[in-house]
Design a protein around this motif. Structure first.
Motif, PDB file in Angstrom:
ATOM      1  N   LEU A  18       0.866  -1.180   0.000  1.00  0.00           N
ATOM      2  CA  LEU A  18       0.000   0.000   0.000  1.00  0.00           C
ATOM      3  C   LEU A  18       0.897   1.222   0.000  1.00  0.00           C
ATOM      4  N   TYR A  54       1.324   5.758  -0.888  1.00  0.00           N
ATOM      5  CA  TYR A  54       0.731   7.090  -1.006  1.00  0.00           C
ATOM      6  C   TYR A  54       1.737   7.947  -1.755  1.00  0.00           C
ATOM      7  N   TYR A  66      -2.611  10.688  -3.812  1.00  0.00           N
ATOM      8  CA  TYR A  66      -3.602   9.654  -3.536  1.00  0.00           C
ATOM      9  C   TYR A  66      -2.892   8.327  -3.267  1.00  0.00           C
ATOM     10  N   PHE A  67      -3.684   7.302  -2.928  1.00  0.00           N
ATOM     11  CA  PHE A  67      -3.149   5.993  -2.579  1.00  0.00           C
ATOM     12  C   PHE A  67      -2.862   5.141  -3.815  1.00  0.00           C
ATOM     13  N   TYR A  82      -1.987   0.777  -4.601  1.00  0.00           N
ATOM     14  CA  TYR A  82      -1.981  -0.541  -3.991  1.00  0.00           C
ATOM     15  C   TYR A  82      -1.464  -1.545  -5.013  1.00  0.00           C
TER      16      TYR A  82
END
Length: 237
Positions: A30, A32, A64-65, A67
């Protein structure tokens, strides 16, 4: 896009199996990150100008993220290699509304990256913590979805268009690693630098988007800082 992700995952599994000399790990990740997106921001300002009203950029390609999922193996006790897929997104919105109607233009941008990584670690005494440094190299498939909506009194209109772009990136990074319950956990920070081609119609690479009426091509720019948390789950020893 779903078929692409399945194909990339199959490639990762095959590569990981071939590399698995010192154990095999599945590594969910994960992250950012920030994105430069200078041309996309310029494109957004052009949209504001063409609305001929006091429209505002209510969102302008903010951080934003991301993944992803990786497969890795230990080449040596302190060196690890692997492959990964990662997905990230950002977007911009131009909006205006008054008593007579409203205008909304969304530019939604996402990417799917397929890459390779290598890192090395140096233990800090007997603390169980290691300092880590590495590099990732990946290819990008970017997608731009343009959504527009307008309403003037009771008259409404909307449209939707998709465009693709291809590119590559390199991300050197540093971080810390510590095992928890036999699962190495990594916290890293790095800078992604890359190059991307212009957005074009799917399957028509000569039909690309330009800024204004010039030949300046509209491209994504994913360059920026990245922070990642990765957990490596052993599945084979």
């Amino acid at each position: 896009m779903r078929h692409l992700l399945l194909t990339l995952l199959a490639g990762i599994l095959l590569t990981g199996s071939a590399l698995a000399q010192g154990g095999l790990y599945v590594s969910p990740r994960l992250g950012y990150g920030t994105f430069q997106m200078s041309l996309m921001k310029e494109f957004q300002q052009r949209i504001i100008y063409e609305t001929q009203v006091n429209a505002l950029a209510t969102d302008s390609f903010s951080p934003y993220f991301q993944y992803g999922l990786g497969i890795s193996t230990d080449l040596t006790e302190l060196t690890r290699v692997g492959t990964f897929i990662e997905r990230g997104s950002t977007g911009g919105r131009v909006a205006y509304e008054d008593y007579s109607g409203e205008i909304r233009v969304d530019n939604l941008v996402n990417y799917t990256a397929f890459g390779f990584l290598i890192n090395t670690r140096k233990p800090l005494g007997n603390s169980g913590i290691s300092v880590m440094g590495g590099i990732e190299v990946n290819g990008f498939l970017s997608r731009l979805r343009m959504l527009s909506y307008s309403r003037i009194y009771d008259t409404r209109d909307s449209s939707e268009s998709d465009f693709n772009s291809f590119g590559f990136g390199v991300k050197p990074y540093i971080g810390l690693q510590r095992p928890f319950f036999n699962m190495p956990v990594e916290l890293s920070a790095g800078y992604l630098a890359g190059m991307n081609g212009p957005f074009h119609l799917p399957g028509q690479q000569d039909s690309y988007l330009t800024l204004n009426n010039s030949d300046k091509k509209l491209k994504p720019d994913w360059n920026g800082l990245r922070i990642n948390l990765t957990i490596s789950v052993p599945i084979m020893k």
